[in-house]
Design a protein around this motif. Structure first.
Motif, short mmCIF file in Angstrom:
data_model
loop_
_atom_site.label_atom_id
_atom_site.label_comp_id
_atom_site.label_asym_id
_atom_site.label_seq_id
_atom_site.Cartn_x
_atom_site.Cartn_y
_atom_site.Cartn_z
N PRO A 365 60.20 76.87 71.29
CA PRO A 365 60.56 75.67 72.51
C PRO A 365 61.90 76.01 73.01
CG PRO A 365 60.09 74.91 69.95
CD PRO A 365 60.11 76.48 70.53
N LEU A 366 62.72 77.11 73.00
CA LEU A 366 63.80 77.05 73.55
C LEU A 366 63.50 77.84 74.92
CD1 LEU A 366 66.70 78.00 70.48
CD2 LEU A 366 66.65 75.60 72.19
N TRP A 367 62.60 78.70 74.30
CA TRP A 367 62.32 79.94 75.57
C TRP A 367 61.15 79.27 76.45
CZ3 TRP A 367 59.30 84.94 73.75
CH2 TRP A 367 59.12 85.94 74.66
N GLU A 368 60.79 78.08 75.73
CA GLU A 368 59.51 77.06 77.53
C GLU A 368 60.30 76.36 77.49
OE1 GLU A 368 56.84 76.55 78.67
OE2 GLU A 368 56.00 77.59 76.80
N ALA A 369 61.56 75.92 77.78
CA ALA A 369 62.97 74.96 78.16
C ALA A 369 63.40 76.03 79.03
CB ALA A 369 63.54 74.23 77.28
N ALA A 370 64.09 77.08 78.67
CA ALA A 370 64.52 78.08 79.87
C ALA A 370 63.56 78.32 81.15
CB ALA A 370 65.00 79.16 78.92
N LEU A 371 62.49 78.69 80.41
CA LEU A 371 60.96 78.92 81.33
C LEU A 371 60.70 77.83 82.44
CD1 LEU A 371 59.27 81.03 82.38
CD2 LEU A 371 57.54 80.06 81.59
N ARG A 372 60.68 76.27 81.88
CA ARG A 372 60.30 75.33 82.44
C ARG A 372 62.14 75.31 83.41
NH1 ARG A 372 56.79 71.80 80.88
NH2 ARG A 372 55.28 73.76 79.96
N ILE A 373 63.09 75.15 83.13
CA ILE A 373 63.83 75.70 83.81
C ILE A 373 64.46 76.28 85.04
CG2 ILE A 373 66.50 75.93 84.02
CD1 ILE A 373 66.94 74.84 81.74
N MET A 374 64.03 77.56 84.80
CA MET A 374 63.83 78.97 85.95
C MET A 374 61.86 78.65 86.82
SD MET A 374 63.36 82.18 83.51
CE MET A 374 63.31 83.54 84.82
N LEU A 375 61.21 77.35 86.87
CA LEU A 375 60.16 76.87 87.43
C LEU A 375 60.49 75.91 88.59
CD1 LEU A 375 57.62 77.29 85.34
CD2 LEU A 375 57.95 79.26 87.71
N LEU A 376 62.21 75.75 88.01
CA LEU A 376 62.12 74.86 89.09
C LEU A 376 63.24 75.16 90.28
CD1 LEU A 376 64.57 72.27 86.94
CD2 LEU A 376 62.35 71.89 88.04
N ARG A 377 63.00 76.05 90.06
CA ARG A 377 63.34 77.25 92.20
C ARG A 377 62.31 78.33 92.48
NH1 ARG A 377 67.56 82.53 91.61
NH2 ARG A 377 67.28 82.07 94.24
N ARG A 378 62.31 77.46 93.92
CA ARG A 378 60.62 78.65 94.45
C ARG A 378 60.70 80.37 94.07
NH1 ARG A 378 57.36 76.61 98.29
NH2 ARG A 378 57.20 78.15 99.93
N ASP A 379 59.66 81.08 93.71
CA ASP A 379 59.73 82.01 93.34
C ASP A 379 59.61 82.59 94.95
OD1 ASP A 379 58.83 84.74 92.72
OD2 ASP A 379 58.68 83.75 90.95
N GLU A 380 60.16 82.68 95.52
CA GLU A 380 59.38 83.40 97.06
C GLU A 380 58.45 84.42 97.10
OE1 GLU A 380 59.65 82.11 99.66
OE2 GLU A 380 61.53 80.66 99.33
N ARG A 381 58.43 85.17 95.82
CA ARG A 381 57.14 86.37 95.36
C ARG A 381 55.98 86.01 95.73
NH1 ARG A 381 59.01 88.48 90.05
NH2 ARG A 381 59.19 86.46 89.44
N VAL A 382 55.49 84.49 95.12
CA VAL A 382 54.16 83.63 95.46
C VAL A 382 54.08 83.67 96.12
CG1 VAL A 382 53.37 81.90 94.13
CG2 VAL A 382 54.91 82.86 92.44
N TRP A 383 54.93 83.19 97.09
CA TRP A 383 54.49 82.36 98.30
C TRP A 383 54.22 83.45 99.73
CZ3 TRP A 383 52.06 78.06 97.77
CH2 TRP A 383 52.53 77.27 96.55
N ARG A 384 53.29 83.57 100.58
CA ARG A 384 52.67 84.39 101.43
C ARG A 384 53.10 83.76 102.66
NH1 ARG A 384 49.38 88.19 100.26
NH2 ARG A 384 48.97 88.12 102.92
#
Length: 384
Positions: A365-384
């Motif tokens: 659950p802590l790991w998941e929460a950390a990941l959700r926080i990271m996902l709030l920031r746009r990952d430029e590698r994803v977008w074309r």
């Protein structure tokens, strides 16, 4: 009613509310582990009606984005050694090394089932995996396609035969890919995270509510692909195994292949930082999932967290007998979880998971929460 009045008199409304929260969250957890994940162990794709009698010729499509000699020398031979009558391997090389591509092309002299094609790499026009797969699909000679990656290692020579057999019962086949074995905390957490997150979509698929596969081990027919004009979300570099699959998956056209012999394993290319970067990259598609799927995934981790918090609150402020009852509920949940996790792990070919599962159970659950926080920031590698 008399019991409730007595309980309320002893522990107050706070104690009653806390007990209610623990029992409700425990019920949700038991539903997930017994009613949802529990179906994985007993699932048999052969129980579904066959739509064709013969196992078809298959094209295995593998995109290759680097001059990866370890793939050519170590992992490609395991694909070529599959015990299946008629198949080809389409390697789509994305790069600019002519010598490497020449070496790759010469493999056909030894292995006639290999076909290679090249996409010239130009930094000004990045090539996504979906673009490479599209070229591979168009180059394939057979109707039935199985996709894997250069990082995935078949665990037996029956992998392709089992995946191909799925086409006798559906237009789409999905299989499992675990993480590479290794010693220590980080490899274990990677393995169990992959298994339990895969258990979510596998459990939905065996209940005829599919929503994704894994890019290392899935397949579909050419007719299905061209019938919807190819991959979706072309503005993203990800999504071929989930966002696209959500467009084409139906209750009756998906075969789920579950067997240790059909399992692949993905190589690790780093430690926890690499792993979290991978989760952030591929997890960027999650926000586009249907609301029902996001709710389904969220309720397990949410109910587990609330159950743990309720037990901790009981241990912190309630009388001794209340604490013992809370601990009993915790033990009941954990016993059920370990039994069901062991059954799922056995079905997917995972070993050594259940004994240390409490570590993942508490920390994820802590790991998941950390990941959700990271996902709030746009990952430029994803977008074309």
């Amino acid at each position: 009613m008399h019991f409730y009045d007595t309980f309320l008199a002893c522990y107050g409304w706070e104690g009653a509310a806390l007990a209610g929260a623990m029992l409700v969250m425990l019920a949700v957890q038991l539903y997930y582990y017994i009613g949802v994940y529990g179906r994985i162990a007993g699932y048999r794709d052969s129980r579904r009606a066959a739509t064709r009698s013969e196992e078809p010729p298959v094209s295995v499509v593998v995109p290759l984005f680097s001059e990866d000699y370890s793939f050519v020398e170590e992992r490609l031979p395991l694909i070529l050694a599959q015990n299946y009558s008629v198949f080809e391997v389409i390697i789509v090389y994305v790069g600019h090394d002519s010598d490497f591509y020449e070496d790759l092309s010469q493999l056909k002299g030894t292995f006639p089932q290999i076909f290679t094609t090249k996409i010239q790499l130009d930094p000004r026009f990045p090539i996504s995996r979906k673009m490479a797969l599209n070229v591979g699909i168009k180059s394939a000679h057979y109707e039935h396609l199985v996709f894997t990656s250069t990082d995935a290692v078949p665990q037996s020579d029956r992998w392709l035969a089992l995946m191909a057999k799925g086409f006798t019962r559906g237009e789409i086949v999905v299989g499992y890919c675990g993480m590479e074995y290794g010693k220590g905390f980080t490899p274990y957490m990677m393995r169990v995270w992959r298994m339990m997150h895969s258990a979510n979509w596998i459990a939905r698929a065996v209940r005829h509510r599919p929503y994704r596969g894994t890019l290392h081990n899935f397949g579909f027919t050419k007719s299905l692909y061209f019938g919807v004009n190819g991959f979706s979300h072309l503005n993203m570099n990800i999504g071929e195994d989930d966002l696209f699959m959500q467009r084409v998956m139906r209750r009756d056209n998906v075969s789920v292949i579950l067997s240790p012999r059909a399992t692949l394993r993905e190589k690790r290319w780093g430690g926890m930082r690499w792993w979290m970067s991978q989760l952030r990259y591929f997890g960027s598609a999650f926000r586009f999932y249907p609301a029902a799927v996001r709710s389904f995934v969220g309720w397990e981790i949410g109910s587990r967290s609330l159950f743990f918090f309720s037990v901790l609150a009981a241990l912190a402020v309630m009388p001794v007998e209340y604490k013992l009852a809370a601990l009993l509920l915790l033990l009941v949940r954990y016993a059920v979880v370990v039994i069901e996790v062991r059954r799922v792990a056995a079905r997917l070919g995972e070993a050594g998971i259940a004994g240390r599962y409490f570590i993942y159970d508490l920390l994820s659950p802590l790991w998941e929460a950390a990941l959700r926080i990271m996902l709030l920031r746009r990952d430029e590698r994803v977008w074309r």
